[in-house]
Design an enzyme around this catalytic site. Structure first.
Site, mmCIF file in Angstrom:
data_model
loop_
_atom_site.group_PDB
_atom_site.id
_atom_site.type_symbol
_atom_site.label_atom_id
_atom_site.label_comp_id
_atom_site.label_asym_id
_atom_site.label_seq_id
_atom_site.Cartn_x
_atom_site.Cartn_y
_atom_site.Cartn_z
ATOM 1 N N HIS A 79 -47.792 -4.085 -37.840
ATOM 2 C CA HIS A 79 -48.963 -4.351 -37.410
ATOM 3 C C HIS A 79 -49.194 -4.269 -35.865
ATOM 4 C CE1 HIS A 79 -49.258 -8.820 -36.211
ATOM 5 N NE2 HIS A 79 -48.316 -9.146 -37.217
ATOM 6 N N ASP A 108 -45.262 -10.813 -32.086
ATOM 7 C CA ASP A 108 -46.355 -10.893 -33.055
ATOM 8 C C ASP A 108 -47.219 -10.080 -32.683
ATOM 9 O OD1 ASP A 108 -47.238 -11.106 -35.570
ATOM 10 O OD2 ASP A 108 -47.767 -13.258 -35.191
ATOM 11 N N GLU A 153 -53.981 -7.203 -39.533
ATOM 12 C CA GLU A 153 -53.012 -8.097 -40.309
ATOM 13 C C GLU A 153 -53.374 -9.485 -39.982
ATOM 14 O OE1 GLU A 153 -49.212 -10.319 -41.124
ATOM 15 O OE2 GLU A 153 -50.615 -10.422 -39.267
ATOM 16 N N GLU A 154 -53.629 -9.992 -38.874
ATOM 17 C CA GLU A 154 -53.984 -11.286 -38.642
ATOM 18 C C GLU A 154 -55.190 -11.775 -39.274
ATOM 19 O OE1 GLU A 154 -51.431 -12.883 -37.647
ATOM 20 O OE2 GLU A 154 -50.547 -11.985 -36.070
ATOM 21 N N ASP A 198 -42.375 -7.128 -38.924
ATOM 22 C CA ASP A 198 -43.410 -8.051 -38.460
ATOM 23 C C ASP A 198 -42.352 -9.236 -37.595
ATOM 24 O OD1 ASP A 198 -45.304 -9.767 -37.867
ATOM 25 O OD2 ASP A 198 -46.103 -9.841 -39.798
ATOM 26 N N HIS A 255 -48.484 -17.128 -32.022
ATOM 27 C CA HIS A 255 -49.847 -17.362 -32.315
ATOM 28 C C HIS A 255 -50.539 -17.979 -30.986
ATOM 29 C CE1 HIS A 255 -50.505 -16.036 -36.848
ATOM 30 N NE2 HIS A 255 -49.818 -15.009 -36.070
HETATM 31 N N1 DTR Z 1 -47.398 -12.408 -41.065
HETATM 32 C C1 DTR Z 1 -46.898 -12.908 -39.885
HETATM 33 C C2 DTR Z 1 -45.897 -14.122 -39.807
HETATM 34 C C3 DTR Z 1 -44.991 -14.344 -40.920
HETATM 35 C C4 DTR Z 1 -45.057 -15.536 -41.546
HETATM 36 N N2 DTR Z 1 -44.143 -15.252 -42.696
HETATM 37 C C5 DTR Z 1 -43.551 -14.084 -42.660
HETATM 38 C C6 DTR Z 1 -42.596 -13.350 -43.265
HETATM 39 C C7 DTR Z 1 -42.278 -12.159 -42.972
HETATM 40 C C8 DTR Z 1 -42.733 -11.673 -41.874
HETATM 41 C C9 DTR Z 1 -43.732 -12.055 -41.283
HETATM 42 C C10 DTR Z 1 -44.278 -13.338 -41.519
HETATM 43 C C11 DTR Z 1 -47.851 -12.894 -38.840
HETATM 44 O O1 DTR Z 1 -48.509 -11.899 -38.430
HETATM 45 O O2 DTR Z 1 -48.443 -13.925 -38.483
HETATM 46 ZN ZN ZN Z 2 -49.252 -13.453 -36.716
HETATM 47 ZN ZN ZN Z 3 -47.220 -10.364 -37.428
#
Ligand code: DTR
Ligand code: ZN
Ligand code: ZN
Length: 500
Positions: free
Chosen positions: A265, A277, A311-312, A340, A439
């Site tokens: 993302h 991130d 994505e967020e 990610d 974040h």
């Molecule tokens: N989705 C992510 C953070 C996240 C939390 N658990 C996982 C497991 C595998 C990959 C990413 C993540 C974010 O963008 O905040």
């Molecule tokens: Zn994130």
């Molecule tokens: Zn992320």
């Protein structure tokens, strides 16, 4: 990038199914060696600059996201791709100024300590009588059912306790009952449920939605019980539809009917530049895209690079992409690789648990375990230990597995705490978050672990090279025999965000 003796790798290739990158480096280049840490860091530096000059964020709907999109398009074009920009709309939300919460005549409550605003709160300036709604949470939970609001006076403030259903359920029931605002206070059931409620209402509301702490909420319920309680709530927010984008680019080489989708993302959260991130995943797959053509004839299957938007906000870009494929188009996708958060400062080498040996609750599509094994074999061959990352679908591979497409990936960890065993393996500090800036505004270029990023990028490069050559153990590589798998997409909550 790799320092391992070549002999070790040959042993690995022979021991496994013959899918590892071939040893003759002159004729068969190794993508993990072509993909260099300094190039990944240079892209992250560029993304940082974009954020710095655009209000410190690259979140969907913000200028920093638009410029990031242009950057990816430019970089891909320069490398010989013809990228597609796929637009989609989403519910943009932003708080313009911190909310006000007080009892007229005093006290004035402190934003961030006594209360927070929930995402997707409406705007409003309300002074009204507050009523505690089923504070004991009889039935489903406080404010979860329309019947909880029986006798509620329209125009009043609903005082609701967390628990039993989502914040969206509570805000929706209050709004339907004619509440002018809702305060969802914390339930104090665990130590992380004592402070203000800083979650998301998941969808736009007309009325203010704020989240008092457990202490403040219980004090207010008591005050309401012993006489009439008037409160003042003021919120100023933006809720509007905005457009954002996915950027998608295919290699020229390779079979178009057996495509490997490699995604990351591109967006950040609103509160920071998002350089780990997910500048880390973005920069890694961009660098891979810029070198993959050097594999030449070893590119038997097409590789599709996908830079997902929003994505967020709940995997919106990847969900849009997958749900807008025809059944025939879907059937051409062999698998999804997702990256990610690859450079968490206190990180670990996390491999998605595609065979669900940890039992995360999702049911991985067949082939996901084979993808996991490719990563495990690679690191095993380099004598590097790995950790299991829950296969919970909480990143952009979620919509793929929801639609029956096998997936895998790597991540170095987010807000969860490093274990003692992991600290022994990877160094760093046990009991501390993998990414202490998760974040937050401090997720900058400096928020990084070069060793972990380098190694995870190597694993990503190796995996895509393996699957560009053959997806046999993942899907039998017989596309004609494969039926289009259509399953309803599930809306998932953004990772690490409270929705209930
Ligand atoms: N989705 C992510 C953070 C996240 C939390 N658990 C996982 C497991 C595998 C990959 C990413 C993540 C974010 O963008 O905040
Ligand atoms: Zn994130
Ligand atoms: Zn992320």
């Amino acid at each position: 990038m790799r320092t391992i003796a070549i002999g070790t790798l040959i042993g690995l290739a022979a021991a496994s199914i013959g899918l590892a990158a071939p040893a003759d480096a002159a004729q068969h280049p190794h993508l993990d060696r072509l993909v260099k840490l300094k190039d990944i860091r240079a892209h992250q530096q560029d993304l940082q600059t974009i954020a710095t000059y655009n209000g410190g964020t690259r979140a969907a709907g913000e200028p920093g996201s638009e410029v990031s999109t242009q950057y990816i398009v430019k970089q891909l074009t320069k490398a010989g791709y013809k990228p597609t920009v796929q637009d989609f709309t989403f519910d943009y939300y932003k708080q313009k100024t911190p909310a006000v919460f007080e009892r007229p005549g005093g006290p004035v409550y402190t934003y961030g300590t006594d209360f927070d605003t929930l995402d997707y709160s409406g705007s409003g300036d309300v002074t009204a009588v507050a009523t505690a709604i089923d504070p004991d949470g009889a039935g489903v939970g406080s404010g979860c059912e329309a019947s909880d609001f029986a006798g509620f006076t329209k125009g009043g403030i609903a005082l609701v306790k967390r628990g039993g259903c989502t914040f969206a359920d509570k805000a929706g029931a209050a709004q339907t009952a004619g509440a002018a605002a809702i305060a969802i206070y914390n339930d104090g059931t665990t130590p992380d449920r004592t402070g203000p409620v800083a979650g998301t209402a998941s969808q736009p509301f007309q009325i203010p939605v704020i989240g008092p702490s457990h202490q403040l909420g219980t004090d207010l319920v008591k005050a309401a019980a012993s006489g009439s309680l008037t409160l003042h709530i003021k919120t100023s927010t933006i809720n509007e539809r905005r457009t954002t984008h996915n950027v998608i680019a295919d290699t020229k080489r390779g079979r178009a009917d057996n495509v490997v989708v490699m995604g990351a993302h591109l967006d950040s959260v609103t509160t920071g530049p998002g350089i780990n991130d997910n500048g880390s995943g973005t920069a890694t797959i961009l660098t891979i895209a810029q070198h993959i053509d050097e594999l030449g004839g070893d590119l038997k299957n097409k590789v599709r690079f996908a830079f997902w938007g929003a994505e967020e906000e709940g995997l919106l870009g990847s969900t849009y992409y997958v749900t807008h494929l025809s059944a025939a188009q879907k059937a051409t996708i062999a698998l999804n690789l997702n990256f990610d958060m690859l450079g968490s400062p206190n990180g670990r080498r996390g491999v998605y648990d595609g065979d669900d040996s940890q039992g995360a609750g999702t049911n991985p599509p067949a082939g996901s375990g084979a993808i996991e094994k490719v990563f495990l074999d690679y690191y095993g061959g380099r004598g590097l230990q790995t950790s299991q990352s829950e296969f919970d679908g909480r990143s952009d591979y979620g919509p793929f597995i929801d639609n029956g497409i096998p997936a895998g990936g790597l991540d170095s960890g987010a807000e969860k705490l490093k274990t003692t065993e992991e600290a022994e393996i990877y160094g760093g500090e046990a009991g501390k978050a993998y990414d202490g800036c998760y974040h937050q505004a401090c997720d900058t270029f400096a928020n990084n672990n070069n060793t972990i990023l380098d190694q995870l990028a190597d694993g990503a490069a190796n995996a895509v090279q393996v699957f560009a050559k053959s997806t046999l153990p993942v899907n039998g590589a017989s596309v004609a025999a494969r039926k289009a798998l259509v399953a309803p997409a599930v809306k998932r909550a953004p990772a690490g965000v409270d929705v209930r």
